[in-house]
Design a protein around this motif. Structure first.
Motif, PDB file in Angstrom:
ATOM      1  N   LYS A 128      54.475  44.181  89.236  1.00 17.09           N
ATOM      2  CA  LYS A 128      53.092  43.791  89.441  1.00 17.09           C
ATOM      3  C   LYS A 128      52.906  43.334  90.886  1.00 17.09           C
ATOM      4  N   ALA A 129      51.790  43.714  91.484  1.00 19.88           N
ATOM      5  CA  ALA A 129      51.494  43.266  92.848  1.00 19.88           C
ATOM      6  C   ALA A 129      51.186  41.772  92.832  1.00 19.88           C
ATOM      7  N   GLN A 130      51.525  41.105  93.916  1.00 24.42           N
ATOM      8  CA  GLN A 130      51.228  39.682  94.037  1.00 24.42           C
ATOM      9  C   GLN A 130      49.718  39.501  94.153  1.00 24.42           C
ATOM     10  N   THR A 131      49.214  38.434  93.580  1.00 27.28           N
ATOM     11  CA  THR A 131      47.773  38.201  93.659  1.00 27.28           C
ATOM     12  C   THR A 131      47.385  37.875  95.093  1.00 27.28           C
ATOM     13  N   GLY A 132      46.239  38.374  95.489  1.00 27.12           N
ATOM     14  CA  GLY A 132      45.743  38.121  96.835  1.00 27.12           C
ATOM     15  C   GLY A 132      46.363  39.014  97.896  1.00 27.12           C
ATOM     16  N   GLN A 133      47.257  39.905  97.513  1.00 23.08           N
ATOM     17  CA  GLN A 133      47.931  40.781  98.470  1.00 23.08           C
ATOM     18  C   GLN A 133      47.162  42.093  98.569  1.00 23.08           C
ATOM     19  N   MET A 134      46.902  42.540  99.797  1.00 19.17           N
ATOM     20  CA  MET A 134      46.226  43.825  99.989  1.00 19.17           C
ATOM     21  C   MET A 134      47.243  44.943  99.784  1.00 19.17           C
ATOM     22  N   CYS A 135      46.850  45.977  99.021  1.00 17.04           N
ATOM     23  CA  CYS A 135      47.749  47.085  98.723  1.00 17.04           C
ATOM     24  C   CYS A 135      47.031  48.409  98.963  1.00 17.04           C
ATOM     25  N   THR A 136      47.789  49.419  99.321  1.00 14.67           N
ATOM     26  CA  THR A 136      47.229  50.754  99.498  1.00 14.67           C
ATOM     27  C   THR A 136      46.941  51.367  98.127  1.00 14.67           C
ATOM     28  N   MET A 137      46.163  52.406  98.113  1.00 12.79           N
ATOM     29  CA  MET A 137      45.807  53.071  96.856  1.00 12.79           C
ATOM     30  C   MET A 137      46.561  54.396  96.715  1.00 12.79           C
ATOM     31  N   ASP A 138      47.796  54.450  97.152  1.00 16.16           N
ATOM     32  CA  ASP A 138      48.577  55.682  97.083  1.00 16.16           C
ATOM     33  C   ASP A 138      49.420  55.710  95.811  1.00 16.16           C
ATOM     34  N   ILE A 139      49.832  56.913  95.432  1.00 12.69           N
ATOM     35  CA  ILE A 139      50.737  57.080  94.296  1.00 12.69           C
ATOM     36  C   ILE A 139      52.000  57.750  94.824  1.00 12.69           C
ATOM     37  N   ARG A 140      53.148  57.184  94.467  1.00 11.78           N
ATOM     38  CA  ARG A 140      54.442  57.726  94.891  1.00 11.78           C
ATOM     39  C   ARG A 140      55.240  58.102  93.643  1.00 11.78           C
ATOM     40  N   TYR A 141      56.182  59.026  93.833  1.00 10.89           N
ATOM     41  CA  TYR A 141      57.006  59.517  92.730  1.00 10.89           C
ATOM     42  C   TYR A 141      58.490  59.369  93.075  1.00 10.89           C
ATOM     43  N   PRO A 142      59.012  58.138  93.056  1.00 10.27           N
ATOM     44  CA  PRO A 142      60.423  57.945  93.382  1.00 10.27           C
ATOM     45  C   PRO A 142      61.320  58.350  92.223  1.00 10.27           C
ATOM     46  N   VAL A 143      62.591  58.514  92.521  1.00  8.22           N
ATOM     47  CA  VAL A 143      63.609  58.756  91.491  1.00  8.22           C
ATOM     48  C   VAL A 143      64.317  57.429  91.263  1.00  8.22           C
ATOM     49  N   ILE A 144      64.306  56.974  90.025  1.00  6.57           N
ATOM     50  CA  ILE A 144      64.993  55.731  89.679  1.00  6.57           C
ATOM     51  C   ILE A 144      66.196  56.078  88.806  1.00  6.57           C
ATOM     52  N   SER A 145      67.175  55.216  88.804  1.00  7.92           N
ATOM     53  CA  SER A 145      68.397  55.453  88.032  1.00  7.92           C
ATOM     54  C   SER A 145      68.541  54.392  86.953  1.00  7.92           C
ATOM     55  N   VAL A 146      68.951  54.864  85.781  1.00  8.44           N
ATOM     56  CA  VAL A 146      69.145  53.980  84.632  1.00  8.44           C
ATOM     57  C   VAL A 146      70.552  54.229  84.096  1.00  8.44           C
ATOM     58  N   ALA A 147      71.324  53.161  83.957  1.00  7.31           N
ATOM     59  CA  ALA A 147      72.702  53.275  83.462  1.00  7.31           C
ATOM     60  C   ALA A 147      72.711  53.361  81.934  1.00  7.31           C
TER      61      ALA A 147
END
Length: 165
Positions: A128-147
């Motif tokens: 979750k983004a921190q409250t009061g923090q400005m964030c971009t409106m982009d969408i990214r598709y990273p690869v995450i790893s799960v053991a």
């Protein structure tokens, strides 16, 4: 003042270069503290070590040598429309590399919530983004790893989303 700083920076860089090129033969240099370091000789190739993708650390690309999980072995019916549905295995099948989705200030997370003989349930979420923090409106598709506790083998991967953490 700026000119003096730039001159000192250049002089320091040049002095460091002179020290590096005036090493004794054999590739051994003596540091000012008296410690000795051995440098590789020109005949010894320097082989870069692959950097593993530790579980929980997103990356932009799929780890080299990963094997795609067949679409028939991925149950993504619980994912929202447009969410990626790509899964690979690595490390002998004990790591799932999953294309996730994140945006703005959030970061994708994955957790193996259930592991049975027939399937593995992976909960995908986003920080979750921190409250009061400005964030971009982009969408990214990273690869995450799960053991996984055991290699995936013929089990089905069930992908679900959970609320942001």
């Amino acid at each position: 003042m700026v000119g003096t700083g730039a001159f000192l920076l250049m002089a320091t860089a040049c002095a460091g270069q002179d020290m590096a090129t005036s090493q004794p033969a054999g590739g051994v240099s003596t540091a000012p503290t008296g410690s000795v370091s051995t440098l590789p000789s020109a005949s010894e190739p320097v082989v870069p070590q692959p950097t593993p993708n530790p579980p929980g650390k997103p990356r932009l690309t799929v780890p080299e040598g990963s094997t795609p999980v067949p679409a028939a072995k991925i149950d993504a019916t619980a994912l929202p429309a447009g969410f990626p549905r790509e899964v690979w295995t690595s490390n002998g099948g004990t790591i799932l590399d999953i294309r996730a989705q994140e945006g703005g200030c959030g970061h994708a997370l994955g957790e193996a919530a259930e592991q049975t003989a027939g399937h593995v349930v992976v909960n995908l979420s986003e920080t979750k983004a921190q409250t009061g923090q400005m964030c971009t409106m982009d969408i990214r598709y990273p690869v995450i790893s799960v053991a996984l506790a055991a290699p995936l083998d013929q089990r089905t991967v069930v992908l679900k989303t959970t609320p942001p953490k």
